[in-house]
Design an enzyme around this catalytic site. Sequence first.
Site, PDB file in Angstrom:
ATOM      1  N   LYS A   9       0.846  -1.204   0.000  1.00  0.00           N
ATOM      2  CA  LYS A   9       0.000   0.000   0.000  1.00  0.00           C
ATOM      3  C   LYS A   9       0.878   1.249   0.000  1.00  0.00           C
ATOM      4  O   LYS A   9       2.071   1.194   0.328  1.00  0.00           O
ATOM      5  CB  LYS A   9      -0.929  -0.028   1.215  1.00  0.00           C
ATOM      6  CG  LYS A   9      -0.200   0.008   2.547  1.00  0.00           C
ATOM      7  CD  LYS A   9      -1.116  -0.365   3.709  1.00  0.00           C
ATOM      8  CE  LYS A   9      -0.363  -0.306   5.019  1.00  0.00           C
ATOM      9  NZ  LYS A   9      -1.145  -0.863   6.139  1.00  0.00           N
ATOM     10  N   TYR A  47      13.946  31.361   7.693  1.00  0.00           N
ATOM     11  CA  TYR A  47      12.669  31.962   8.091  1.00  0.00           C
ATOM     12  C   TYR A  47      12.558  32.071   9.603  1.00  0.00           C
ATOM     13  O   TYR A  47      12.954  31.158  10.340  1.00  0.00           O
ATOM     14  CB  TYR A  47      11.507  31.082   7.623  1.00  0.00           C
ATOM     15  CG  TYR A  47      11.174  31.193   6.160  1.00  0.00           C
ATOM     16  CD1 TYR A  47      10.859  32.425   5.584  1.00  0.00           C
ATOM     17  CD2 TYR A  47      11.168  30.063   5.366  1.00  0.00           C
ATOM     18  CE1 TYR A  47      10.539  32.512   4.238  1.00  0.00           C
ATOM     19  CE2 TYR A  47      10.837  30.135   4.010  1.00  0.00           C
ATOM     20  CZ  TYR A  47      10.525  31.365   3.460  1.00  0.00           C
ATOM     21  OH  TYR A  47      10.208  31.442   2.141  1.00  0.00           O
TER      22      TYR A  47
HETATM   23  C1  LIG Z   1      -0.274  -1.829   6.810  1.00  0.00           C
HETATM   24  C2  LIG Z   1      -0.753  -3.134   7.236  1.00  0.00           C
HETATM   25  C3  LIG Z   1       0.136  -4.207   7.398  1.00  0.00           C
HETATM   26  C4  LIG Z   1       1.641  -4.036   7.305  1.00  0.00           C
HETATM   27  O1  LIG Z   1       2.101  -3.437   8.496  1.00  0.00           O
HETATM   28  P1  LIG Z   1       3.656  -3.196   8.792  1.00  0.00           P
HETATM   29  O2  LIG Z   1       3.667  -2.719  10.193  1.00  0.00           O
HETATM   30  O3  LIG Z   1       4.105  -2.162   7.820  1.00  0.00           O
HETATM   31  O4  LIG Z   1       4.362  -4.483   8.599  1.00  0.00           O
HETATM   32  C5  LIG Z   1      -0.388  -5.461   7.693  1.00  0.00           C
HETATM   33  N1  LIG Z   1      -1.724  -5.636   7.847  1.00  0.00           N
HETATM   34  C6  LIG Z   1      -2.605  -4.624   7.719  1.00  0.00           C
HETATM   35  C7  LIG Z   1      -4.052  -4.895   7.917  1.00  0.00           C
HETATM   36  C8  LIG Z   1      -2.148  -3.343   7.439  1.00  0.00           C
HETATM   37  O5  LIG Z   1      -3.020  -2.333   7.338  1.00  0.00           O
END
Ligand SMILES: *Cc1c(COP(=O)(O)O)cnc(C)c1O
Length: 387
Positions: free
Chosen positions: A43, A267
């Site tokens: 993702k 800034y």
């Molecule tokens: C994002 C996610 C993962 C992966 O998590 P990490 O901590 O990056 O390994 C696994 N399961 C779900 C449901 C997630 O949303």
Amino acid sequence: MITSPQAGAILEIDLAALAANYQILSRRVGGVAGGAECAAVLKGDAYGLGAEQVGPVLARLGCRTFFVAHIGEGVALREILGPQPSIYILHGPWPDTEDDFLAHALTPVLNTPEQLDRWARKGRSGTSRTGPLAAALHLDTGMNRLGLSAAEAMALAAAPERLAGIDLRFLVSHLACADQPDHAMNQEQRQLFDRLRAALPPSPASLANSSGIFLGSDYHYDLVRPGVALYGANPTPEQANPMQEVVRLRGRILQVREIDTPQSVGYGATHRAAGPRRIATIPVGYADGYPRSLSGQGVGCLAGVSVPIIGRVSMDLITLDVTEAPRSAAHPGAMVELIGGRGETVDQVAGRAGTIGYEILTSLGRRYHRHYIGAAPAGDAGDTGNA
Ligand SMILES: *Cc1c(COP(=O)(O)O)cnc(C)c1O
């Protein structure tokens, strides 16, 4: 695409390290044969590193199950990976998007009773000529974010005919505190997961994210879902990082300014030089995902010497005090390491910024020249040169 000479900063992504990380995790859960299967979470464009490059590397290593959040990410990943792997959509289907899932062979993770009933109806309808429709079902065991509540899961257990039309591939849940091995939530969630699973029709199960893998084999079940560890962040914050470094960010010095006291930098004039200093300006800013919270907090590394960020991080620029670095190294065009290499790790940078490695990675800017090294996809004409 931004070429190396045009870029103010170079983001190097080591696909060999990514591959090594997948193998480390895969071995940890029992390897490809026997034990649990190791999926991959891509993702957020593979946590900012590029699903187009990351996906094929993992597929070639034997990864056959991928997770993304949105259907759009799934459609893109299906294009990249071809028909073979399973691609799960963590958010499940919005109403009237069921046909889009089928058109791209995407598998939903069903989160709500409403998503479940809609997908089952689709599976029972004549429009699905393939028979029951594959899905995972998310059981909420304590996040209170997504998934069937315990009560909703028990209601389903009492009316299992609602699952008719669904080919239930996995029961999944998600850990809230997996990066804290001593946290009581870990066991509580696992026990509730087991109780709910026992009430529902038998199905393979998946609980662990990256950190969950390191809680022990009780947490592995049939499939683990690592994300951030693949990309090199430390899934065991209380111990040395078992993963290899994947990301290295270097910024190029645009200008060097000698200042005398009493003068300020940047800034808001938040920084005042305490003596004659040399200030290097680098074209990386918060528009590149370099957090503004690193104002006066971040550090770079120039010729092996730690050089602090002084003054504010602005949209396109940061200023570093390079007085302690060799004068010969601090010149326009010289590279300062901002993440990785001899500089700080993603997790260290995140700590200074008051955030987590995930946010640093997923914010990595589009203005960087992206340089993929290590395992160029076969037949890929993408940039692998330009050191
Ligand atoms: C994002 C996610 C993962 C992966 O998590 P990490 O901590 O990056 O390994 C696994 N399961 C779900 C449901 C997630 O949303």
